[in-house]
Design an enzyme around this catalytic site. Structure first.
Site, PDB file in Angstrom:
ATOM      1  CE1 TYR A  66      10.888   0.398 -11.271  1.00  0.00           C
ATOM      2  CE2 TYR A  66       9.496   2.323 -11.556  1.00  0.00           C
ATOM      3  CZ  TYR A  66       9.629   0.974 -11.331  1.00  0.00           C
ATOM      4  OH  TYR A  66       8.505   0.186 -11.172  1.00  0.00           O
ATOM      5  CG  ASP A  67      10.833   7.446 -13.654  1.00  0.00           C
ATOM      6  OD1 ASP A  67      10.799   6.546 -12.795  1.00  0.00           O
ATOM      7  OD2 ASP A  67      10.460   8.617 -13.426  1.00  0.00           O
ATOM      8  CD  GLU A  68      14.147   8.715 -19.459  1.00  0.00           C
ATOM      9  OE1 GLU A  68      13.500   7.999 -20.245  1.00  0.00           O
ATOM     10  OE2 GLU A  68      14.186   9.952 -19.562  1.00  0.00           O
ATOM     11  NE  ARG A  92       7.080  -0.921  -3.330  1.00  0.00           N
ATOM     12  CZ  ARG A  92       6.837  -1.931  -4.151  1.00  0.00           C
ATOM     13  NH1 ARG A  92       6.227  -1.719  -5.277  1.00  0.00           N
ATOM     14  NH2 ARG A  92       7.227  -3.152  -3.845  1.00  0.00           N
ATOM     15  CB  SER A 133       5.383  -1.540   3.303  1.00  0.00           C
ATOM     16  OG  SER A 133       6.129  -0.827   2.352  1.00  0.00           O
TER      17      SER A 133
HETATM   18  P1  NAD Z   1       9.496  -6.302  -5.761  1.00  0.00           P
HETATM   19  O1  NAD Z   1      10.725  -5.504  -5.516  1.00  0.00           O
HETATM   20  O2  NAD Z   1       8.771  -6.873  -4.590  1.00  0.00           O
HETATM   21  O3  NAD Z   1       9.769  -7.482  -6.776  1.00  0.00           O
HETATM   22  C1  NAD Z   1      10.769  -7.440  -7.775  1.00  0.00           C
HETATM   23  C2  NAD Z   1      11.425  -8.806  -7.818  1.00  0.00           C
HETATM   24  O4  NAD Z   1      12.415  -8.830  -8.858  1.00  0.00           O
HETATM   25  C3  NAD Z   1      12.149  -9.166  -6.523  1.00  0.00           C
HETATM   26  O5  NAD Z   1      11.813 -10.478  -6.141  1.00  0.00           O
HETATM   27  C4  NAD Z   1      13.627  -9.030  -6.878  1.00  0.00           C
HETATM   28  O6  NAD Z   1      14.463  -9.863  -6.079  1.00  0.00           O
HETATM   29  C5  NAD Z   1      13.603  -9.425  -8.341  1.00  0.00           C
HETATM   30  N1  NAD Z   1      14.724  -8.878  -9.133  1.00  0.00           N
HETATM   31  C6  NAD Z   1      15.185  -7.596  -9.154  1.00  0.00           C
HETATM   32  N2  NAD Z   1      16.203  -7.486 -10.022  1.00  0.00           N
HETATM   33  C7  NAD Z   1      16.402  -8.717 -10.566  1.00  0.00           C
HETATM   34  C8  NAD Z   1      17.294  -9.236 -11.521  1.00  0.00           C
HETATM   35  N3  NAD Z   1      18.235  -8.462 -12.093  1.00  0.00           N
HETATM   36  N4  NAD Z   1      17.228 -10.553 -11.838  1.00  0.00           N
HETATM   37  C9  NAD Z   1      16.302 -11.355 -11.262  1.00  0.00           C
HETATM   38  N5  NAD Z   1      15.426 -10.921 -10.333  1.00  0.00           N
HETATM   39  C10 NAD Z   1      15.459  -9.605  -9.999  1.00  0.00           C
HETATM   40  O7  NAD Z   1       8.526  -5.332  -6.597  1.00  0.00           O
HETATM   41  P2  NAD Z   1       7.014  -5.539  -7.064  1.00  0.00           P
HETATM   42  O8  NAD Z   1       6.213  -4.473  -6.448  1.00  0.00           O
HETATM   43  O9  NAD Z   1       6.597  -6.947  -6.915  1.00  0.00           O
HETATM   44  O10 NAD Z   1       7.151  -5.183  -8.611  1.00  0.00           O
HETATM   45  C11 NAD Z   1       7.195  -6.184  -9.616  1.00  0.00           C
HETATM   46  C12 NAD Z   1       7.249  -5.515 -10.980  1.00  0.00           C
HETATM   47  O11 NAD Z   1       6.120  -4.677 -11.178  1.00  0.00           O
HETATM   48  C13 NAD Z   1       8.490  -4.640 -11.176  1.00  0.00           C
HETATM   49  O12 NAD Z   1       8.958  -4.805 -12.492  1.00  0.00           O
HETATM   50  C14 NAD Z   1       7.966  -3.243 -10.977  1.00  0.00           C
HETATM   51  O13 NAD Z   1       8.719  -2.305 -11.695  1.00  0.00           O
HETATM   52  C15 NAD Z   1       6.544  -3.364 -11.515  1.00  0.00           C
HETATM   53  N6  NAD Z   1       5.667  -2.354 -10.917  1.00  0.00           N
HETATM   54  C16 NAD Z   1       5.265  -2.455  -9.630  1.00  0.00           C
HETATM   55  C17 NAD Z   1       4.457  -1.466  -9.089  1.00  0.00           C
HETATM   56  C18 NAD Z   1       3.968  -1.533  -7.667  1.00  0.00           C
HETATM   57  O14 NAD Z   1       3.276  -0.611  -7.220  1.00  0.00           O
HETATM   58  N7  NAD Z   1       4.230  -2.565  -6.917  1.00  0.00           N
HETATM   59  C19 NAD Z   1       4.070  -0.370  -9.869  1.00  0.00           C
HETATM   60  C20 NAD Z   1       4.532  -0.300 -11.170  1.00  0.00           C
HETATM   61  C21 NAD Z   1       5.304  -1.303 -11.709  1.00  0.00           C
HETATM   62  N1  UDP Z   2       5.887   8.716   0.797  1.00  0.00           N
HETATM   63  C1  UDP Z   2       5.711   9.297   2.047  1.00  0.00           C
HETATM   64  N2  UDP Z   2       6.276   8.670   3.117  1.00  0.00           N
HETATM   65  C2  UDP Z   2       6.960   7.505   3.027  1.00  0.00           C
HETATM   66  C3  UDP Z   2       7.125   6.903   1.757  1.00  0.00           C
HETATM   67  C4  UDP Z   2       6.577   7.556   0.655  1.00  0.00           C
HETATM   68  O1  UDP Z   2       5.076  10.348   2.194  1.00  0.00           O
HETATM   69  O2  UDP Z   2       7.426   7.000   4.077  1.00  0.00           O
HETATM   70  C5  UDP Z   2       5.273   9.393  -0.374  1.00  0.00           C
HETATM   71  C6  UDP Z   2       6.223   9.581  -1.554  1.00  0.00           C
HETATM   72  O3  UDP Z   2       6.933  10.794  -1.423  1.00  0.00           O
HETATM   73  C7  UDP Z   2       5.248   9.588  -2.717  1.00  0.00           C
HETATM   74  C8  UDP Z   2       4.133   8.652  -2.270  1.00  0.00           C
HETATM   75  O4  UDP Z   2       4.247   8.548  -0.857  1.00  0.00           O
HETATM   76  O5  UDP Z   2       4.706  10.882  -2.900  1.00  0.00           O
HETATM   77  C9  UDP Z   2       4.245   7.248  -2.886  1.00  0.00           C
HETATM   78  O6  UDP Z   2       5.564   6.784  -2.654  1.00  0.00           O
HETATM   79  P1  UDP Z   2       6.027   5.316  -3.078  1.00  0.00           P
HETATM   80  O7  UDP Z   2       7.492   5.262  -2.857  1.00  0.00           O
HETATM   81  O8  UDP Z   2       5.175   4.304  -2.416  1.00  0.00           O
HETATM   82  O9  UDP Z   2       5.682   5.220  -4.645  1.00  0.00           O
HETATM   83  P2  UDP Z   2       5.966   6.169  -5.906  1.00  0.00           P
HETATM   84  O10 UDP Z   2       6.469   7.511  -5.454  1.00  0.00           O
HETATM   85  O11 UDP Z   2       6.968   5.435  -6.704  1.00  0.00           O
HETATM   86  O12 UDP Z   2       4.643   6.293  -6.538  1.00  0.00           O
END
Ligand code: NAD
Ligand code: UDP
Length: 311
Positions: free
Chosen positions: A143-145, A184, A187
């Site tokens: 994801y990160d890379e 996450r 939720s």
């Molecule tokens: P999410 O998982 O709810 O939504 C991602 C959507 O992309 C889903 O509907 C999934 O079905 C669709 N998808 C995945 N792979 C696909 C593919 N190959 N082709 C077509 N559709 C595809 O996640 P989100 O929280 O809504 O995140 C949306 C975007 O924002 C992502 O790119 C995520 O990396 C970025 N983002 C989110 C957060 C956050 O905290 N929610 C933080 C940083 C970045």
């Molecule tokens: N986390 C937790 N319990 C859970 C899910 C996540 O303590 O049931 C922690 C996780 O280890 C991280 C933080 O909550 O330190 C945020 O996690 P999340 O997966 O929401 O996002 P990200 O780590 O990608 O920021």
């Protein structure tokens, strides 16, 4: 305008589609439904300005649009680690396909990047000028890379082909329509609290995150897309930082739940601290979050209470 939202049936994407429809645009919502759901966008299915396309962005697609918001990618560690190679393909091949589309039809394209490009940051809070501390071979690296390469591709298509790009680095965002089994922290904790199950705190809970409500985030994304002469990257997030333990306690207080907090092993490469420096977004976009954590959490808890009552 005709606006394509990839990942439009996901959590953030569904809010963005709603916002863009509300502004009178035609919205093409493209999704492969890996982590998104039809339920998230069901309310728009009868709207003649809304079109749903089942498609995977790792495959090319021909469309005519003015704007592309590229959100397609699973965002939860549980889901992006389920098939890490697919996560990389989505970020690399998928982003190339969307950039190719943008180039062909001269559409402006915004990439949903992430605070994960900073990895386990050694600079705090994180400004856009920080290049990050990312493990290239760990379980979060797909994801990160992947997101780092996506940013590189955006910049190279911009420099080489003059594609009109925008990059936003999104920090942890929460709100209604996160999936119940998303994995996450927001939720997980809310659903556990509502069901009276143990709250699964990973590690000692001293790691920090800064949580932004989805409406604030969408406002920032739209402002960035429509801002002229500024490619970014720009951080979008809420600078109010909490430890994950404090966060668990806040959710217990707001739900009135008697769930216990139990500790579980911390996943590897879990960032120890994270807080956005949003000076650039404030200065260039006039943007900052307006929704307080308690207020956003109450809305989110209400949403999950509705879901939990029916499942
Ligand atoms: P999410 O998982 O709810 O939504 C991602 C959507 O992309 C889903 O509907 C999934 O079905 C669709 N998808 C995945 N792979 C696909 C593919 N190959 N082709 C077509 N559709 C595809 O996640 P989100 O929280 O809504 O995140 C949306 C975007 O924002 C992502 O790119 C995520 O990396 C970025 N983002 C989110 C957060 C956050 O905290 N929610 C933080 C940083 C970045
Ligand atoms: N986390 C937790 N319990 C859970 C899910 C996540 O303590 O049931 C922690 C996780 O280890 C991280 C933080 O909550 O330190 C945020 O996690 P999340 O997966 O929401 O996002 P990200 O780590 O990608 O920021």
């Amino acid at each position: 305008m005709r606006i394509l939202v990839t990942g439009g049936a996901g959590f953030i994407g569904s809010h963005l589609c709603e916002r863009l429809l509300g502004e009178g645009h035609d919205v093409l919502c493209l999704d492969n439904f890996f982590t998104g759901s039809k339920q998230n966008i069901a309310r728009h299915l009868g709207n003649p300005r809304f079109e749903l396309i089942r498609h995977d962005i790792t495959e090319p697609i021909l469309l005519e649009v003015d704007r592309i918001y590229n959100l397609a990618c699973p965002a939860s560690p549980v889901h992006y680690q389920y098939n890490p190679v697919k996560t990389i393909k989505t970020n690399v091949m998928g982003t190339i396909n969307m950039l190719g589309l943008a180039k062909r039809v001269k559409a402006r394209i915004l990439q949903a990047s992430t605070s994960e490009v900073y990895g386990d940051p050694l600079v705090h809070p994180q400004p856009e000028s920080y290049w990050g501390n990312v493990n290239p071979i760990g379980i979060r690296s797909c994801y990160d890379e992947g997101k780092r390469v996506a940013e590189t591709l955006m910049m190279d298509y911009h420099r080489q082909n003059g594609v009109d790009i925008r990059i936003v680095r999104i920090f942890n965002t929460y709100g209604p329509r996160m999936a119940v089994h998303d994995g996450r922290v927001v939720s997980n904790f809310i659903v556990q609290a509502l069901r009276g199950e143990d709250i699964t705190l990973f590690g000692d809970g001293s790691q920090t995150r800064s949580f932004c409500y989805v409406d604030d985030l969408v406002e920032g994304m739209v402002r960035m897309m429509e801002c002229d002469g500024f490619t970014g990257p720009v951080n979008l997030g809420n600078p109010v930082e909490n430890t994950i333990r404090e966060f668990a306690e806040r959710i217990l207080a707001l739900t009135g739940s008697s769930s216990r907090i139990v500790t579980m092993p911390l996943p590897s490469d879990d960032p120890k601290q994270r807080q956005p420096d949003i000076s650039l977004a404030r200065g260039r976009l006039g943007w900052q979050p307006t929704v307080a954590l308690d207020s956003g959490l109450r809305n989110t808890i209400d949403y999950f209470a509705g879901i939990c009552a029916t499942t």
